[in-house]
Design a protein around this motif. Sequence first.
Motif, mmCIF file in Angstrom:
data_model
loop_
_atom_site.group_PDB
_atom_site.id
_atom_site.type_symbol
_atom_site.label_atom_id
_atom_site.label_comp_id
_atom_site.label_asym_id
_atom_site.label_seq_id
_atom_site.Cartn_x
_atom_site.Cartn_y
_atom_site.Cartn_z
ATOM 1 N N PRO A 1 0.820 -1.220 0.000
ATOM 2 C CA PRO A 1 0.000 0.000 0.000
ATOM 3 C C PRO A 1 0.852 1.268 0.000
ATOM 4 O O PRO A 1 0.369 2.336 -0.364
ATOM 5 C CB PRO A 1 -0.795 -0.098 1.313
ATOM 6 N N TRP B 1 -4.908 -5.181 -4.355
ATOM 7 C CA TRP B 1 -5.021 -4.326 -3.166
ATOM 8 C C TRP B 1 -6.141 -3.307 -3.288
ATOM 9 O O TRP B 1 -6.766 -2.946 -2.291
ATOM 10 C CB TRP B 1 -3.690 -3.620 -2.895
ATOM 11 N N TYR C 1 -9.124 -5.214 -2.225
ATOM 12 C CA TYR C 1 -9.037 -5.567 -0.796
ATOM 13 C C TYR C 1 -9.305 -4.335 0.065
ATOM 14 O O TYR C 1 -10.041 -4.395 1.060
ATOM 15 C CB TYR C 1 -7.644 -6.138 -0.538
ATOM 16 N N ALA C 2 -8.729 -3.192 -0.324
ATOM 17 C CA ALA C 2 -8.949 -1.963 0.436
ATOM 18 C C ALA C 2 -10.410 -1.533 0.358
ATOM 19 O O ALA C 2 -10.990 -1.086 1.347
ATOM 20 C CB ALA C 2 -8.042 -0.849 -0.073
ATOM 21 N N GLY D 1 -12.683 -3.216 2.768
ATOM 22 C CA GLY D 1 -12.559 -2.696 4.128
ATOM 23 C C GLY D 1 -13.159 -1.315 4.269
ATOM 24 O O GLY D 1 -12.989 -0.667 5.295
ATOM 25 N N GLY D 2 -13.844 -0.841 3.236
ATOM 26 C CA GLY D 2 -14.479 0.465 3.314
ATOM 27 C C GLY D 2 -13.499 1.603 3.112
ATOM 28 O O GLY D 2 -13.804 2.751 3.405
ATOM 29 N N GLY D 3 -12.315 1.286 2.631
ATOM 30 C CA GLY D 3 -11.325 2.342 2.448
ATOM 31 C C GLY D 3 -10.808 2.359 1.031
ATOM 32 O O GLY D 3 -11.407 1.783 0.126
ATOM 33 N N LEU E 1 -6.747 2.864 -1.162
ATOM 34 C CA LEU E 1 -5.310 3.050 -0.964
ATOM 35 C C LEU E 1 -4.960 4.542 -0.926
ATOM 36 O O LEU E 1 -3.938 4.925 -0.382
ATOM 37 C CB LEU E 1 -4.537 2.353 -2.078
ATOM 38 N N ASN F 1 -4.171 6.239 2.606
ATOM 39 C CA ASN F 1 -3.357 5.432 3.500
ATOM 40 C C ASN F 1 -2.593 6.202 4.576
ATOM 41 O O ASN F 1 -2.451 5.690 5.675
ATOM 42 C CB ASN F 1 -2.373 4.579 2.693
ATOM 43 N N PRO G 1 1.131 -6.031 3.705
ATOM 44 C CA PRO G 1 0.569 -4.762 4.171
ATOM 45 C C PRO G 1 1.704 -3.837 4.623
ATOM 46 O O PRO G 1 2.849 -4.265 4.780
ATOM 47 C CB PRO G 1 -0.289 -5.163 5.375
ATOM 48 N N GLY G 2 1.376 -2.576 4.856
ATOM 49 C CA GLY G 2 2.353 -1.647 5.402
ATOM 50 C C GLY G 2 2.490 -1.776 6.908
ATOM 51 O O GLY G 2 3.533 -1.408 7.480
ATOM 52 N N TYR G 3 1.462 -2.317 7.550
ATOM 53 C CA TYR G 3 1.443 -2.460 9.024
ATOM 54 C C TYR G 3 2.688 -3.239 9.459
ATOM 55 O O TYR G 3 2.889 -4.394 9.064
ATOM 56 C CB TYR G 3 0.140 -3.152 9.418
ATOM 57 N N GLN H 1 -3.453 -11.807 8.899
ATOM 58 C CA GLN H 1 -4.695 -12.509 9.159
ATOM 59 C C GLN H 1 -5.763 -11.913 8.282
ATOM 60 O O GLN H 1 -6.075 -10.742 8.407
ATOM 61 C CB GLN H 1 -5.028 -12.329 10.643
ATOM 62 N N GLY I 1 -9.583 -12.945 5.971
ATOM 63 C CA GLY I 1 -10.577 -13.962 5.694
ATOM 64 C C GLY I 1 -11.429 -14.224 6.915
ATOM 65 O O GLY I 1 -11.254 -13.641 7.969
#
Lengths: 515, 515
Positions: free
Chosen positions: A315, A344, A347-348, A351-353, A355, A358, A408-410, A510, A512
């Motif tokens: 991201p 991505w 996927y983003a 999640g309601g967001g 990229l 970010n 991810p960036g996390y 994690q 799914g």
Amino acid sequence: EVAIALRPLAAGTMIELDLEPGIETVTQSGSVPGAGSAAPFLVLTGDIPRSHKFALAPIAVDGRVHKYGQSIGLATAPIAAGDHVHSHNLGMDDADRAHEFGTQRTALVAPTGPVPTFLGYPRADGRVGTRNYVGILTSVNCSATAANLIADAFRGGALDEFENVDGVMALTHQSGCGLVPTSDGAQTLMRTLRGYAAHPNFGGMLVVGLGCEMVPVDALVAGHGLPADTIVSTMNIQGEGGVRATVKEGVARIRAMLPELNSRQREPAPVSELILGLNCGGSDGFSGITANPALGIASDRLVSYGGTSVLAETPEVFGAEHLLTSRAVSAAVGQQLLDRLDWWQGYAAQGGGSLDNNPSPGNKAGGLTTILEKSLGAVAKAGQADLAAVYGYAEKITDRGLVFMDTPGYDPVSVTGLIAGGATVVVFTTGRGSVFGAKPTPSIKVATNSETYNRMPDDMDLNAGRIVDGTATLDEVGTEIFEMIIRVASGEQTVSEELGVGQEEFVPWQFGTVT
Amino acid sequence: EVAIALRPLAAGTMIELDLEPGIETVTQSGSVPGAGSAAPFLVLTGDIPRSHKFALAPIAVDGRVHKYGQSIGLATAPIAAGDHVHSHNLGMDDADRAHEFGTQRTALVAPTGPVPTFLGYPRADGRVGTRNYVGILTSVNCSATAANLIADAFRGGALDEFENVDGVMALTHQSGCGLVPTSDGAQTLMRTLRGYAAHPNFGGMLVVGLGCEMVPVDALVAGHGLPADTIVSTMNIQGEGGVRATVKEGVARIRAMLPELNSRQREPAPVSELILGLNCGGSDGFSGITANPALGIASDRLVSYGGTSVLAETPEVFGAEHLLTSRAVSAAVGQQLLDRLDWWQGYAAQGGGSLDNNPSPGNKAGGLTTILEKSLGAVAKAGQADLAAVYGYAEKITDRGLVFMDTPGYDPVSVTGLIAGGATVVVFTTGRGSVFGAKPTPSIKVATNSETYNRMPDDMDLNAGRIVDGTATLDEVGTEIFEMIIRVASGEQTVSEELGVGQEEFVPWQFGTVT
Ligand SMILES: [Ca+2]
Ligand SMILES: [Ca+2]
Ligand SMILES: [Ca+2]
Ligand SMILES: [Ca+2]
Ligand SMILES: [Ca+2]
């Protein structure tokens, strides 16, 4: 069009515009033009926090704002010279970026002289470890406490007589059941656990399960490419008769491994055997002009010697991916990167967001306004090397050169993927002040600015803030990082290792459904 | 049509069919009919593992197989009397279940005599705690190691002089950044953290963050309904100057809380002040006939006295939800349960699975074939009481009576939601042998069978297997559970507390996108 404040600047401060072309982001800020100064100057219209941007010239609404020679966004309000430039007047630039494949290739030339070496642990599969740990791998959260209790038995002086063993670490996590075994989420978890089991920094591996979980303990190690000299043992709490019996037996099994593990010695190996993981966390406006490009110099040096360096954090590549695709060794590799970015976007959106938004609250407080600005600074970690390959999360890294892993960036999730892939040393740049560590791989933390370095002296290995302080050049800090990589790979302790940080940061990605 | 083997039965064993109507699942298995026996008998056609099912009569393909008087599935192959009935010949029954609201209500009558009391910690908000812990709450994974290091300072004898303080526990997790703050995933995490902060079993709460994460530490406690007598302190690693300084300061702040916390005393409170969390893990074919219905008796007893009992684990209610909707106090409550099940169908499909195939490998090894069979056994935990309310994950529980909370079945995630909602005691039934614990709430583990109880004596609080052994009745074990709830709520240690299990099992439900 913008400059970065190297220290907090008050409204009304006069700024000399004596900037050299090409480095407009590093300005000698705050000096008041003396009598006879020929330089033009501007006056700040508001307070500018340290590491935030201000405009050097007026910008109209929808005008493109550049940094690093690339667009970082469009003005959403009229901007005057001297204005603070941030979320209130700068928005996303959605214009398509041209994605060319392999048009900007670079032949990196290694410095003359012999290839540097480090002192590592040669392993039976040809890889070279930088540490010699015993891991306690858990197949499921249910065995986490048992694993911790086993590791507790090796705290304090328990390993004093085994000086070549770095420690016993519990690899606990919060998942392992309630997943559909064939789902991407479950497969990603299994790949991550297996990558740790096979990591060259583990000489011994005890796998502890409960007994009724999704995947049996043997399935994490048997047939999954562990070096033949990894001492492996597996056990289940239900089979052992409970937690107390498991802890007793687990401690005994690890004790039995120690004499053999302690007999292993570090030996010289060329730096081409290193796998360097690149990461950043808590980035700020200095990241892209100090620590990240300095790390890029170190990364290029390693690649020039035939080593491997791994960029990640997909991201945070968004908006700068065209700089990487143009360096791809093939169209296929460039396309793989674009495919990951496409994934991505979906996927983003789930999640309601998106990229686009970010930059985290911490990033924004540090002066980073848009993901474009953040990404342009982030990819500086990867230097100039060609992009040799793209890997999925936690996949085993087998190519040499600069490669990319989709994570991810996390921070903990990203570095866990890199270590599962085989990273044996990590360099982590931080602006706001991260306290990251990542056993069993040493993680060198580089501060992007001196304020953070001085505020958290116990948590920083290196200060790249000296680049903006004017007390060191980018090249000098890059060389320092490269030399520290070799010392740390050879056994020198990082600050996070001294503090005991790095066990909780094992965080498999994690995703799914959990039932 | 089926019976359960109470011990492994070999092919060829002759089984007497002297079953009482209504309890066909509890058969006196394995006895060979003696001379003169008038009972009809059958011969097992294959080996039947303990707690697995065998057919009492032939069943044709697509024939409905019943247990608990409800369908547990359709035959997928012809089944002869004496055949093992399991995944190879029994599949899902997708027939619509009739969902009636409130047609089966029950007025539970409390036993005569005074309402029993327990010794608890009365709190300023009117709730009553069953333990007196100090929590170290983390806003993000980045502060997990610091929290653990602070908690480590209170191990061993450090709390000896504070006998009314149960311990200092670190509430670490793997998330807290890389989330879209407004997403369901982020909101669920925040609700969970806030629920723990406000839990009556915490007299003191130190909140530790890094400083640049998604949500500031104060936002986890300020204005979020903590009892006025919770001693709260917040800190950031970046503000304190690093991990070492944070640990030193955090230890000092908790030390300063201890004299006041130690002055708090247990006082008698009616059992109506208890909030009982119901859970099961590693279920087997005995769960639904021993531990779960015994727990249902204890739950009904508590509800009859005006207390609160919370059923959860939505995927394990699937297929038995009609039994709950018919007990709903209103159509709205019944519909809320159905709405949650609808949500789960979509969530499970996202993960590439379906609720139909929920029984885990461990469940299946334990003889549970379909989710219908598992669910019918699982809802037995909730006794016969009316269903008073339905809560979202980690929502604060304020109703009395039997209520439902929407959680996954995965044990640590489910119980974390229940504790965040305010559960002050948990009863956990297990067939395969779970080693679960869940600080700061004591968790009583009840084995469904004597084999598990005897194999893992250190990890089980109670043996409901005596019900099938014939050495105790369902009512007797139900009463034992109820009485143990009162003793444990009053301070008696559960086996998991003695072993030190329960800190790693703090696992907030993690879903949604991580960037
Ligand atoms: Ca320029
Ligand atoms: Ca990062
Ligand atoms: Ca019957
Ligand atoms: Ca469960
Ligand atoms: Ca942990």
